[in-house]
Design a protein around this motif. Structure first.
Motif, PDB file in Angstrom:
ATOM      1  N   VAL A 186      30.690  40.998  31.754  1.00  0.00           N
ATOM      2  CA  VAL A 186      31.628  40.690  30.673  1.00  0.00           C
ATOM      3  C   VAL A 186      32.732  39.801  31.238  1.00  0.00           C
ATOM      4  CG1 VAL A 186      33.254  41.627  28.980  1.00  0.00           C
ATOM      5  CG2 VAL A 186      31.167  42.910  29.547  1.00  0.00           C
ATOM      6  N   GLY A 187      33.029  38.716  30.546  1.00  0.00           N
ATOM      7  CA  GLY A 187      34.091  37.816  30.979  1.00  0.00           C
ATOM      8  C   GLY A 187      35.468  38.320  30.579  1.00  0.00           C
ATOM      9  N   ARG A 188      36.492  37.654  31.061  1.00  0.00           N
ATOM     10  CA  ARG A 188      37.865  38.029  30.728  1.00  0.00           C
ATOM     11  C   ARG A 188      38.192  37.621  29.294  1.00  0.00           C
ATOM     12  NH1 ARG A 188      40.907  39.617  34.940  1.00  0.00           N
ATOM     13  NH2 ARG A 188      40.085  39.222  37.048  1.00  0.00           N
ATOM     14  N   GLY A 189      38.980  38.475  28.620  1.00  0.00           N
ATOM     15  CA  GLY A 189      39.482  38.139  27.290  1.00  0.00           C
ATOM     16  C   GLY A 189      38.440  38.147  26.199  1.00  0.00           C
ATOM     17  N   VAL A 190      37.301  38.807  26.421  1.00  0.00           N
ATOM     18  CA  VAL A 190      36.269  38.875  25.379  1.00  0.00           C
ATOM     19  C   VAL A 190      36.794  39.599  24.153  1.00  0.00           C
ATOM     20  CG1 VAL A 190      34.022  39.857  24.789  1.00  0.00           C
ATOM     21  CG2 VAL A 190      34.330  38.681  26.956  1.00  0.00           C
ATOM     22  N   ALA A 191      37.489  40.705  24.388  1.00  0.00           N
ATOM     23  CA  ALA A 191      38.065  41.480  23.280  1.00  0.00           C
ATOM     24  C   ALA A 191      39.183  42.336  23.844  1.00  0.00           C
ATOM     25  CB  ALA A 191      36.996  42.349  22.607  1.00  0.00           C
ATOM     26  N   THR A 192      40.108  42.713  22.965  1.00  0.00           N
ATOM     27  CA  THR A 192      41.228  43.546  23.383  1.00  0.00           C
ATOM     28  C   THR A 192      40.723  44.891  23.889  1.00  0.00           C
ATOM     29  OG1 THR A 192      42.631  42.488  21.720  1.00  0.00           O
ATOM     30  CG2 THR A 192      43.392  44.594  22.639  1.00  0.00           C
ATOM     31  N   GLY A 193      41.188  45.272  25.063  1.00  0.00           N
ATOM     32  CA  GLY A 193      40.816  46.572  25.618  1.00  0.00           C
ATOM     33  C   GLY A 193      39.500  46.574  26.362  1.00  0.00           C
ATOM     34  N   VAL A 194      38.808  45.433  26.395  1.00  0.00           N
ATOM     35  CA  VAL A 194      37.524  45.347  27.107  1.00  0.00           C
ATOM     36  C   VAL A 194      37.776  44.774  28.496  1.00  0.00           C
ATOM     37  CG1 VAL A 194      35.223  44.348  27.143  1.00  0.00           C
ATOM     38  CG2 VAL A 194      36.242  45.071  24.975  1.00  0.00           C
ATOM     39  N   SER A 195      37.464  45.547  29.524  1.00  0.00           N
ATOM     40  CA  SER A 195      37.692  45.112  30.898  1.00  0.00           C
ATOM     41  C   SER A 195      36.565  44.196  31.354  1.00  0.00           C
ATOM     42  CB  SER A 195      37.783  46.320  31.835  1.00  0.00           C
ATOM     43  OG  SER A 195      38.828  47.182  31.443  1.00  0.00           O
ATOM     44  N   PRO A 196      36.895  43.185  32.122  1.00  0.00           N
ATOM     45  CA  PRO A 196      35.833  42.316  32.661  1.00  0.00           C
ATOM     46  C   PRO A 196      35.009  43.060  33.702  1.00  0.00           C
ATOM     47  CG  PRO A 196      37.956  41.745  33.625  1.00  0.00           C
ATOM     48  CD  PRO A 196      38.240  42.767  32.555  1.00  0.00           C
ATOM     49  N   ARG A 197      33.750  42.700  33.810  1.00  0.00           N
ATOM     50  CA  ARG A 197      32.888  43.265  34.855  1.00  0.00           C
ATOM     51  C   ARG A 197      31.857  42.226  35.260  1.00  0.00           C
ATOM     52  NH1 ARG A 197      29.932  48.301  32.154  1.00  0.00           N
ATOM     53  NH2 ARG A 197      32.076  48.657  31.425  1.00  0.00           N
ATOM     54  N   ARG A 198      31.442  42.314  36.528  1.00  0.00           N
ATOM     55  CA  ARG A 198      30.509  41.318  37.040  1.00  0.00           C
ATOM     56  C   ARG A 198      29.114  41.510  36.488  1.00  0.00           C
ATOM     57  NH1 ARG A 198      31.261  37.970  40.779  1.00  0.00           N
ATOM     58  NH2 ARG A 198      29.170  38.156  41.675  1.00  0.00           N
ATOM     59  N   GLY A 199      28.693  42.732  36.232  1.00  0.00           N
ATOM     60  CA  GLY A 199      27.327  42.982  35.791  1.00  0.00           C
ATOM     61  C   GLY A 199      26.390  43.147  36.985  1.00  0.00           C
ATOM     62  N   ARG A 200      25.342  43.894  36.793  1.00  0.00           N
ATOM     63  CA  ARG A 200      24.438  44.217  37.906  1.00  0.00           C
ATOM     64  C   ARG A 200      23.722  42.981  38.452  1.00  0.00           C
ATOM     65  NH1 ARG A 200      23.523  49.822  38.167  1.00  0.00           N
ATOM     66  NH2 ARG A 200      25.357  50.793  37.186  1.00  0.00           N
ATOM     67  N   ILE A 201      23.434  42.007  37.593  1.00  0.00           N
ATOM     68  CA  ILE A 201      22.710  40.833  38.074  1.00  0.00           C
ATOM     69  C   ILE A 201      23.545  40.080  39.101  1.00  0.00           C
ATOM     70  CG2 ILE A 201      21.746  38.589  37.423  1.00  0.00           C
ATOM     71  CD1 ILE A 201      20.890  39.831  34.773  1.00  0.00           C
ATOM     72  N   ARG A 202      24.824  39.825  38.779  1.00  0.00           N
ATOM     73  CA  ARG A 202      25.672  39.104  39.732  1.00  0.00           C
ATOM     74  C   ARG A 202      26.004  39.961  40.959  1.00  0.00           C
ATOM     75  NH1 ARG A 202      30.415  36.126  36.385  1.00  0.00           N
ATOM     76  NH2 ARG A 202      30.641  38.209  35.459  1.00  0.00           N
ATOM     77  N   GLU A 203      26.079  41.288  40.778  1.00  0.00           N
ATOM     78  CA  GLU A 203      26.318  42.159  41.934  1.00  0.00           C
ATOM     79  C   GLU A 203      25.173  42.078  42.941  1.00  0.00           C
ATOM     80  OE1 GLU A 203      26.889  46.083  40.473  1.00  0.00           O
ATOM     81  OE2 GLU A 203      28.887  45.687  39.640  1.00  0.00           O
ATOM     82  N   ALA A 204      23.968  41.792  42.441  1.00  0.00           N
ATOM     83  CA  ALA A 204      22.781  41.744  43.308  1.00  0.00           C
ATOM     84  C   ALA A 204      22.545  40.364  43.912  1.00  0.00           C
ATOM     85  CB  ALA A 204      21.547  42.180  42.520  1.00  0.00           C
ATOM     86  N   ALA A 205      23.459  39.430  43.703  1.00  0.00           N
ATOM     87  CA  ALA A 205      23.265  38.063  44.204  1.00  0.00           C
ATOM     88  C   ALA A 205      23.008  38.066  45.707  1.00  0.00           C
ATOM     89  CB  ALA A 205      24.493  37.214  43.887  1.00  0.00           C
ATOM     90  N   GLY A 206      21.952  37.362  46.109  1.00  0.00           N
ATOM     91  CA  GLY A 206      21.564  37.306  47.513  1.00  0.00           C
ATOM     92  C   GLY A 206      20.714  38.472  47.951  1.00  0.00           C
ATOM     93  N   GLY A 207      20.466  39.394  47.029  1.00  0.00           N
ATOM     94  CA  GLY A 207      19.685  40.582  47.366  1.00  0.00           C
ATOM     95  C   GLY A 207      18.644  40.884  46.306  1.00  0.00           C
TER      96      GLY A 207
END
Length: 479
Positions: A234-255
């Motif tokens: 989830v990107g920044r500023g998508v909706a009020t009260g929604v925290s950004p997060r990288r997501g599992r796909i980007r967390e697994a980058a290089g792995g």
């Protein structure tokens, strides 16, 4: 009924003798304790150094002695406060026979004889020393003969995982070795509880990406409405009260990203995942797409072919994920690995709980190997944990402790076959009745659409039409 028969003791049991062993087994609701008696004096009491330690109400520190000799067994009360009884009579000294009831204070026990194969060890594990030293970390790749499993060159498994020696497992390792240097997407199939995530970890550890992250996501464990954010980010500023997060796909980058139970992924997300696999880029919610370098490993315990047939899983996504397939065998298909697996689990539970189970007797091992293990290795691990907790310290798990098998999950086809009354109808009539029910059910689920019903049943549309005519069914609307 005799006392022996009342407690399930075989009247023909030879009883006490040089080739038999004796055991005290607790009687009463919920009773599970038992003590294997050695030759000589077996002290019963609440002291920590007693052979049969009972921290029960009414038990003296040194309550009684059970003396085992070559041809006889004797109970001696040691002046206990609440006394010792044999078959309901208070004693100071009394000869015992197999099948006798022995009471120490308020607890009731049965003297049993045990055959050699329920004393001899089929699986033995190392115990801590008398000085309280910890268990040594034995390699969990020990085979049945105590030799290391010969994994193909470059194949590595997660720590604490038993490397099987069964032919089906060696074939799995060879197939894994064949793609360990590639980046091809892998689909791991197998029943529930066979260890698909451990195989996925093995794929990662054996690959050139082993220094990168291994990220796992169970697609069935996350609510569908949250799965997109969890997977893609989830990107920044998508909706009020929604925290950004990288997501599992980007967390697994290089792995490696491991998608467990991928067959449960909802259709809209399947299309988005397909784009990631094709374009090698990910678009988090509220952000533009960015390149990503991830190796995908997915797993399923359902038949994705049937999911494709009923339209709940995309065929193009299946072919992207299943660049290479690894089928993990069931425990039934690698039963010769059960002793090594059980030994590993006994050591683990001993370390975790401070218990001192010595292993499995030969007879107990035979009983475990004869079970169907529908829950596979996960079911075996849970059963071993229960048995270790109930096993008296310093003793081995024997067949007596296996009486309660719990719920045995059985194959639906097997259950159906058992419920059919053979002889009530000819087999052809029984099969036609089952076929009719399946066809009607498929038409109901597809609202009468014959093309969709045929896919659900795994037959051609023309084949379904012929069945409808033969079974005398009124077919639904044309699809």
């Amino acid at each position: 009924m005799t006392t022996k028969e009342l407690h399930g003791v075989d009247p023909q049991d030879p009883g006490i003798g040089p080739d038999r062993h004796l055991r005290l087994r607790e009687l009463g609701p919920g009773a599970s304790r038992q003590f294997l008696l050695h030759t000589g004096d077996n002290v019963v009491g609440s002291d920590g150094d007693c052979d049969c330690r009972l921290q029960d109400r009414g038990i003296s520190r040194r309550h009684a002695v059970i003396r085992v000799e070559a041809e006889r067994c004797v109970a001696l009360d040691l002046g206990s406060k609440n006394g010792t009884q044999v078959d309901g009579k208070a004693i100071r000294e009394s000869e015992l026979n197999v099948g006798d009831d022995v009471s120490f204070g308020a607890t009731l026990w049965l003297l049993e004889s045990v055959p050699d194969d329920d004393v001899e060890l089929g699986v033995e594990v190392e115990l801590p020393t008398d000085h309280g030293e910890a268990l040594s970390e034995q390699p969990d790749t020990l085979s049945l003969a105590g030799e290391l499993s010969e994994l193909p060159h470059g194949v590595e498994l997660p720590a604490g995982i038993v490397a099987g020696r069964a032919p089906s497992m060696m074939q799995l390792y060879r197939r894994l070795a064949a793609v360990r240097r590639s980046t091809v997407s892998i689909l791991i199939t197998g029943e529930t509880g066979v260890g698909k995530e451990h195989v996925a970890q093995g794929v990662h550890l054996s690959s050139t990406r082993r220094d990168g992250p291994f990220v796992a996501l169970n697609c069935a464990a996350v609510p569908h409405e949250l799965l997109e954010a969890e997977l893609f980010g989830v990107g920044r500023g998508v909706a009020t009260g929604v925290s950004p997060r990288r997501g599992r796909i980007r967390e697994a980058a290089g792995g490696t990203l491991f998608l467990d139970e991928v067959g449960e992924m909802p259709a809209p997300l399947q299309a988005k995942l397909l784009r990631v696999l094709q374009e090698k880029e990910v678009a988090p919610l509220g952000e533009s797409a960015e390149p990503v370098d991830v190796r995908f490993v997915a797993a399923t315990n359902v038949d994705l072919g049937s999911r494709i047939a009923d339209g709940s899983f995309r065929s193009d996504l299946y072919y992207r994920l299943a660049g290479y397939e690894l089928a993990v065998p069931s425990l039934r298909d690698r039963i010769q690995d059960l002793p090594a697996l059980a030994g590993c689990f006994i050591r683990q539970v001993n370390r975790e709980s401070g218990k001192r189970a010595r292993g499995l007797t030969v007879k107990a091992l035979r009983v475990l190997q004869s079970r169907s293990w529908q829950g596979n290795i996960r079911q075996l691990q849970n059963e071993v944990r229960r048995l270790v907790y109930e096993c008296p310290d310093g003793q081995a798990i024997d067949s007596e402790m296996l009486r309660d098998q719990g719920i045995e999950v059985r194959d639906p086809i097997e259950l159906l076959a058992d419920r059919l009354e053979l002889g009530a109808q000819p087999m052809a009539a029984l099969l036609e009745s089952i076929e009719r029910r399946l066809v009607v059910r498929a038409l109901q689920q597809t609202e009468g659409n014959r093309s969709a019903a045929a896919r659900l049943l795994g037959v051609s549309r023309n084949g379904l039409s012929l069945r409808l005519q033969r079974l005398g069914l009124v077919d639904g609307s044309e699809g």
